[in-house]
Design an enzyme around this catalytic site. Structure first.
Site, PDB file in Angstrom:
ATOM      1  N   HIS A   1       0.971  -1.280  -0.059  1.00 51.21           N
ATOM      2  CA  HIS A   1       0.004  -0.027  -0.013  1.00 51.21           C
ATOM      3  C   HIS A   1       0.934   1.329   0.099  1.00 51.21           C
ATOM      4  CE1 HIS A   1      -3.570  -2.254   0.349  1.00 51.21           C
ATOM      5  NE2 HIS A   1      -3.433  -2.760   1.701  1.00 51.21           N
TER       6      HIS A   1
ATOM      7  N   ASP B   1      -2.982 -10.713  -2.297  1.00 52.09           N
ATOM      8  CA  ASP B   1      -3.409 -10.152  -1.176  1.00 52.09           C
ATOM      9  C   ASP B   1      -5.156  -9.458  -1.638  1.00 52.09           C
ATOM     10  OD1 ASP B   1      -2.351  -8.738   1.547  1.00 52.09           O
ATOM     11  OD2 ASP B   1      -4.103  -7.752   0.872  1.00 52.09           O
TER      12      ASP B   1
ATOM     13  N   HIS C   1      -6.562  -7.006  -0.703  1.00 54.00           N
ATOM     14  CA  HIS C   1      -6.636  -5.491  -0.863  1.00 54.00           C
ATOM     15  C   HIS C   1      -5.663  -5.218  -2.108  1.00 54.00           C
ATOM     16  CE1 HIS C   1      -7.078  -6.231   3.727  1.00 54.00           C
ATOM     17  NE2 HIS C   1      -8.151  -5.417   3.215  1.00 54.00           N
TER      18      HIS C   1
ATOM     19  N   ASP D   1      -5.020 -12.654   3.377  1.00 53.76           N
ATOM     20  CA  ASP D   1      -6.734 -12.194   3.714  1.00 53.76           C
ATOM     21  C   ASP D   1      -7.522 -12.315   2.826  1.00 53.76           C
ATOM     22  OD1 ASP D   1      -5.206 -10.490   2.136  1.00 53.76           O
ATOM     23  OD2 ASP D   1      -5.048  -8.607   3.493  1.00 53.76           O
TER      24      ASP D   1
END
Ligand SMILES: [Zn+2]
Length: 307
Positions: free
Chosen positions: A125, A162, A164, A245
């Protein structure tokens, strides 16, 4: 050839507040899941400290100094709603980077077939000019640049499973045709980016997935979008942003992936790497916030890498 596990002895140096999902216990869960009795054939190495000034290969000038200026002498400081920097954070970030660079060197030199780095904090991120979403430095982006700079890779691919979207990695390489970024992620979800129409210079491939979807939609995203785009890019090196996740138990997202799905996607990526770049893969841990989900996902991923 062997698979290398690079671990991080100082993973506790990066502290987050009580109750924060990105916590040191995540690495303990992975260490238990990959303990030598269960994975005797895995090569093991403790991460050396990496050169943090390399952060400027992907971040703006002065990024590291700005980060260091926010680091408190003791305890922790808040950078944004969910991103923290503690007195020891840069030590941990240094070994997370060192893990990736050390894995890169071993895979590039052919000492091992592939490698997995069990490190924190995550990095995908962190954008060109700001830390974000638990991430301080975009570790895998630095590793990608070093693969080019130090080991002569012309085209490096990063595939990110991931849950995200890796907005930071996309941001850093958005107009760079020498780096491919492919991501599957739940959408809508933090950080909000990652629509299929975000294609950069033709080097970005986003496959958003709806909440509560599982194996079928995931396989369709990879077989219909990411894997053909990756193969068409013909990478000289493949990096994986391995977040766990998307596991059905994860508290931060609502996808329904199971350990065998992490195994499936890993094997599919290995198939492309075998055809394009001699199987050269370096995988780095990103997210994964359910202890069991993280442990079983990592075990499935590493088992596949060893096969
Ligand atoms: Zn994540």
């Amino acid at each position: 050839m062997a698979t290398l596990l690079v671990s991080q002895r100082n993973f506790e140096s990066h502290a987050t507040p009580a109750g924060h999902p990105e916590r040191p216990d995540r690495i303990r869960a992975i260490e238990e899941a990959l303990r030598p009795e269960l994975f005797p054939a895995l090569w093991r190495r403790d991460a050396p400290s990496g050169d943090l000034t390399l952060a400027e290969l992907v971040h703006e000038k002065g990024y590291l100094q700005a980060l260091a200026a926010r680091r408190p002498a003791e305890g922790m400081a808040q950078i944004d709603e969910d991103t923290f920097i503690s007195s020891g954070s840069l030590d941990a970030v240094g070994t997370a980077l060192g893990a990736g660079l050390s894995a890169l060197e071993s895979v590039a030199l052919g000492e091992v077939a592939n490698a997995f780095c069990a490190v924190r904090p995550p990095g995908h991120h962190a954008e060109h000019d700001r830390p974000m979403g638990f991430c301080l430095i975009n570790t895998i982006a630095v590793v990608a640049r070093e693969a080019q700079r130090k080991f002569g890779a012309e085209r490096v691919a990063i595939v990110d499973f991931d849950v995200h979207h890796g907005n930071g990695t996309q941001d850093i390489f958005y107009n760079d045709p020498t780096v491919f970024y492919g991501s599957s992620h739940q959408m809508p979800l933090f950080p909000g980016s990652g629509a299929a129409r975000e294609t950069g210079a033709g080097n970005i491939c986003n496959a958003p997935l709806a909440a509560r979807t599982g194996k079928d939609e995931m396989r369709e995203a990879y077989e219909g979008m990411i894997l053909p785009a990756l193969e068409g890019f013909r990478p000289d090196f493949l990096l994986i942003s391995a977040g766990f996740d998307a596991d059905y138990r994860d508290p931060l997202a609502q996808l329904n992936w199971h350990p065998e799905d992490f195994s499936w996607v890993t094997r599919k990526l290995m198939d492309v790497a075998d055809r394009c770049c001699g199987g050269r893969i370096v995988s780095m841990l990103e997210g994964g916030y359910d202890r069991q989900g993280l442990a079983t996902g990592v075990a499935a991923h590493v088992t596949a890498l060893m096969s």
